[in-house]
Design a protein around this motif. Structure first.
Motif, PDB file in Angstrom:
ATOM      1  N   MET A  97      48.130  27.263  47.420  1.00  0.00           N
ATOM      2  CA  MET A  97      47.702  28.506  47.646  1.00  0.00           C
ATOM      3  C   MET A  97      48.605  29.173  48.510  1.00  0.00           C
ATOM      4  O   MET A  97      48.767  30.357  48.204  1.00  0.00           O
ATOM      5  CB  MET A  97      46.359  28.641  48.242  1.00  0.00           C
ATOM      6  CG  MET A  97      45.232  28.064  47.232  1.00  0.00           C
ATOM      7  SD  MET A  97      43.466  28.514  48.169  1.00  0.00           S
ATOM      8  CE  MET A  97      43.120  26.851  49.067  1.00  0.00           C
ATOM      9  N   HIS A 123      31.149  34.996  50.959  1.00  0.00           N
ATOM     10  CA  HIS A 123      32.199  34.435  50.229  1.00  0.00           C
ATOM     11  C   HIS A 123      31.687  33.501  49.149  1.00  0.00           C
ATOM     12  O   HIS A 123      32.254  33.289  48.086  1.00  0.00           O
ATOM     13  CB  HIS A 123      33.200  33.885  51.137  1.00  0.00           C
ATOM     14  CG  HIS A 123      34.345  33.540  50.327  1.00  0.00           C
ATOM     15  ND1 HIS A 123      35.357  34.440  49.882  1.00  0.00           N
ATOM     16  CD2 HIS A 123      35.191  32.278  50.010  1.00  0.00           C
ATOM     17  CE1 HIS A 123      36.335  33.840  49.319  1.00  0.00           C
ATOM     18  NE2 HIS A 123      36.273  32.459  49.280  1.00  0.00           N
ATOM     19  N   ILE A 166      36.112  36.734  53.882  1.00  0.00           N
ATOM     20  CA  ILE A 166      37.390  36.201  53.628  1.00  0.00           C
ATOM     21  C   ILE A 166      38.283  36.747  52.465  1.00  0.00           C
ATOM     22  O   ILE A 166      39.259  37.040  52.488  1.00  0.00           O
ATOM     23  CB  ILE A 166      37.118  34.634  53.062  1.00  0.00           C
ATOM     24  CG1 ILE A 166      36.467  33.994  54.215  1.00  0.00           C
ATOM     25  CG2 ILE A 166      38.096  33.931  52.592  1.00  0.00           C
ATOM     26  CD1 ILE A 166      36.003  32.534  53.794  1.00  0.00           C
ATOM     27  N   LEU A 173      32.150  30.614  55.161  1.00  0.00           N
ATOM     28  CA  LEU A 173      32.061  30.679  53.673  1.00  0.00           C
ATOM     29  C   LEU A 173      30.811  31.698  53.413  1.00  0.00           C
ATOM     30  O   LEU A 173      30.888  32.342  52.403  1.00  0.00           O
ATOM     31  CB  LEU A 173      32.239  29.407  53.234  1.00  0.00           C
ATOM     32  CG  LEU A 173      33.389  28.675  53.007  1.00  0.00           C
ATOM     33  CD1 LEU A 173      33.082  27.277  52.392  1.00  0.00           C
ATOM     34  CD2 LEU A 173      34.388  29.550  52.285  1.00  0.00           C
ATOM     35  N   MET A 232      34.545  25.112  57.347  1.00  0.00           N
ATOM     36  CA  MET A 232      34.492  26.260  56.624  1.00  0.00           C
ATOM     37  C   MET A 232      33.148  26.792  56.482  1.00  0.00           C
ATOM     38  O   MET A 232      33.206  27.992  56.195  1.00  0.00           O
ATOM     39  CB  MET A 232      35.405  25.875  55.472  1.00  0.00           C
ATOM     40  CG  MET A 232      36.628  25.852  55.561  1.00  0.00           C
ATOM     41  SD  MET A 232      37.592  25.586  54.155  1.00  0.00           S
ATOM     42  CE  MET A 232      37.288  27.337  53.402  1.00  0.00           C
ATOM     43  N   GLY A 256      36.046  27.357  43.994  1.00  0.00           N
ATOM     44  CA  GLY A 256      36.966  27.636  45.147  1.00  0.00           C
ATOM     45  C   GLY A 256      37.184  26.445  45.984  1.00  0.00           C
ATOM     46  O   GLY A 256      36.909  25.230  45.384  1.00  0.00           O
ATOM     47  N   PHE A 257      37.979  26.658  46.924  1.00  0.00           N
ATOM     48  CA  PHE A 257      38.529  25.461  47.868  1.00  0.00           C
ATOM     49  C   PHE A 257      37.325  25.564  49.155  1.00  0.00           C
ATOM     50  O   PHE A 257      37.065  26.373  49.659  1.00  0.00           O
ATOM     51  CB  PHE A 257      39.835  25.850  48.281  1.00  0.00           C
ATOM     52  CG  PHE A 257      40.490  25.193  49.371  1.00  0.00           C
ATOM     53  CD1 PHE A 257      41.063  23.952  49.172  1.00  0.00           C
ATOM     54  CD2 PHE A 257      40.088  25.437  50.886  1.00  0.00           C
ATOM     55  CE1 PHE A 257      41.691  23.186  50.072  1.00  0.00           C
ATOM     56  CE2 PHE A 257      40.680  24.661  51.820  1.00  0.00           C
ATOM     57  CZ  PHE A 257      41.270  23.542  51.516  1.00  0.00           C
ATOM     58  N   TYR A 276      42.537  32.756  42.011  1.00  0.00           N
ATOM     59  CA  TYR A 276      44.145  32.876  41.954  1.00  0.00           C
ATOM     60  C   TYR A 276      44.682  32.014  40.699  1.00  0.00           C
ATOM     61  O   TYR A 276      45.667  32.354  40.184  1.00  0.00           O
ATOM     62  CB  TYR A 276      44.589  31.917  43.214  1.00  0.00           C
ATOM     63  CG  TYR A 276      44.029  32.384  44.535  1.00  0.00           C
ATOM     64  CD1 TYR A 276      43.473  33.628  44.702  1.00  0.00           C
ATOM     65  CD2 TYR A 276      44.033  31.328  45.651  1.00  0.00           C
ATOM     66  CE1 TYR A 276      42.885  34.167  46.117  1.00  0.00           C
ATOM     67  CE2 TYR A 276      43.571  31.973  47.025  1.00  0.00           C
ATOM     68  CZ  TYR A 276      42.940  33.218  46.911  1.00  0.00           C
ATOM     69  OH  TYR A 276      42.522  33.431  48.119  1.00  0.00           O
ATOM     70  N   MET A 315      39.886  30.775  45.327  1.00  0.00           N
ATOM     71  CA  MET A 315      41.100  29.803  44.533  1.00  0.00           C
ATOM     72  C   MET A 315      40.972  29.825  43.177  1.00  0.00           C
ATOM     73  O   MET A 315      42.134  29.787  42.739  1.00  0.00           O
ATOM     74  CB  MET A 315      41.044  28.294  45.248  1.00  0.00           C
ATOM     75  CG  MET A 315      42.162  27.578  44.798  1.00  0.00           C
ATOM     76  SD  MET A 315      42.360  25.839  45.615  1.00  0.00           S
ATOM     77  CE  MET A 315      41.334  25.089  44.446  1.00  0.00           C
TER      78      MET A 315
HETATM   79  C1  MLT Z   1      38.271  29.390  48.634  1.00  0.00           C
HETATM   80  O1  MLT Z   1      36.807  29.949  48.986  1.00  0.00           O
HETATM   81  O2  MLT Z   1      38.500  28.959  47.663  1.00  0.00           O
HETATM   82  C2  MLT Z   1      39.065  29.624  50.021  1.00  0.00           C
HETATM   83  O3  MLT Z   1      38.685  30.112  50.980  1.00  0.00           O
HETATM   84  C3  MLT Z   1      40.348  30.433  49.210  1.00  0.00           C
HETATM   85  C4  MLT Z   1      41.326  30.661  50.313  1.00  0.00           C
HETATM   86  O4  MLT Z   1      41.573  29.935  51.065  1.00  0.00           O
HETATM   87  O5  MLT Z   1      42.214  31.651  50.141  1.00  0.00           O
END
Ligand code: MLT
Length: 275
Positions: free
Chosen positions: A189, A250, A216, A154, A150, A27-28, A97, A94
């Motif tokens: 994203m 998350h 999230i 998270l 973050m 993830g990001f 995705y 991410m």
């Molecule tokens: C992540 O954990 O990759 C991000 O929170 C994803 C997002 O910003 O949608």
């Protein structure tokens, strides 16, 4: 004119084994290290490969405009050039995705899909605008300061109280990322479409994992994906389709790596049975 080529991404064997591998996408704003503890808890014999996505960890940006589709193609190319015929693609947030884009663009490569604390829907206008603001702030400051806050969102409430050690760990991972990569990923994203229909079409087992305290990409997003994946066209996954990880947010992958590893082990078993 400068020619651009998709560069191979940095990969890390997190567990040795044979057969179809698990390819773990982070993830990001993180890198493959978020998967290390989870991979240690996988059933023995399952090969697990961590990947640093473009602009993260040990993978540079390669000059392509920000796009999740580009990341998906880079993962596909890296794996096929390494000789992999197919893989179980597992993405966190991410990374999820990216996994959905890979399943859309290279469905024959995807033997199974693991979607962990992620969603198939696109951003709202508000979320998209926020990402672009963050990307601009990161570009302007040339630091990752704009994303240092973050971790408070998270991890879940239980980890905030009982797993304080995760805060310095996440902080150190985020601080290690390049500002250029962080801004690029936010823009990538922001541009992604809804990919729920990919799950309706995919002929491979799909496992969805979500932390019960994930705010999230909450349970409702997970259930939406399970419903799409469970449409008559897809193979039956029974109870493996949705795993709710109690006491995690998350970052279920790092908050309770054992529970997520168990769900991925089950997905691997289903994939082997499906083949
Ligand atoms: C992540 O954990 O990759 C991000 O929170 C994803 C997002 O910003 O949608």
């Amino acid at each position: 004119m400068t020619s651009r080529a998709i560069r191979n991404l940095a990969t890390f064997t997190l567990q040795d084994g044979g057969g179809v591998p698990l390819v773990l996408l982070h993830g990001f704003p993180l890198d493959h290290r978020m998967w290390v503890a989870c991979a240690e808890h996988l059933p023995p014999g399952i090969r697990a490969i961590g990947v640093d996505l473009p602009g993260a960890g040990h993978s540079d940006l390669d000059g392509f405009p920000p796009s999740i589709e580009h990341i998906a193609d880079a993962v596909y190319r890296t794996m096929t050039e390494a000789g992999e015929g197919n893989a179980i693609i597992v993405g966190h947030s991410m990374g999820g995705y990216v996994a959905l884009a890979l399943a859309e663009r290279h469905p024959g490569f995807v033997a199974g899909l693991g979607l962990v604390d992620t969603k198939s829907t696109a951003d709202t206008e508000e979320a998209r605008a926020k990402r672009l603001r963050i990307a601009a702030a990161v570009d302007a400051s040339q630091t990752v300061d704009a994303v240092l806050g973050m971790p408070a969102n998270l991890v879940g409430a239980t980890s905030t109280e009982h797993r304080r050690n995760l805060f310095p760990l996440l902080d150190s991972w985020i601080r290690a990322q390049s500002p250029a990569g962080v801004a690029w990923s936010q823009r990538a994203m922001a541009a992604r479409p809804d990919r729920t229909a990919v799950l309706e079409r995919l002929d491979a087992p799909v496992a969805v994992v979500v932390g019960a305290e994930d705010t999230i990409t909450p349970l409702a997003e997970a259930e939406h994906m399970v419903r799409a994946a469970g449409s008559p066209a897809g193979p039956a996954m029974g109870d493996a389709a949705l795993t709710l990880v109690p006491g995690t947010g998350h970052m279920s992958v790092v908050e309770d790596p054992q529970a997520v590893a168990a769900a991925l082990g089950l997905l691997h078993t289903h994939v082997v049975a499906h083949h």
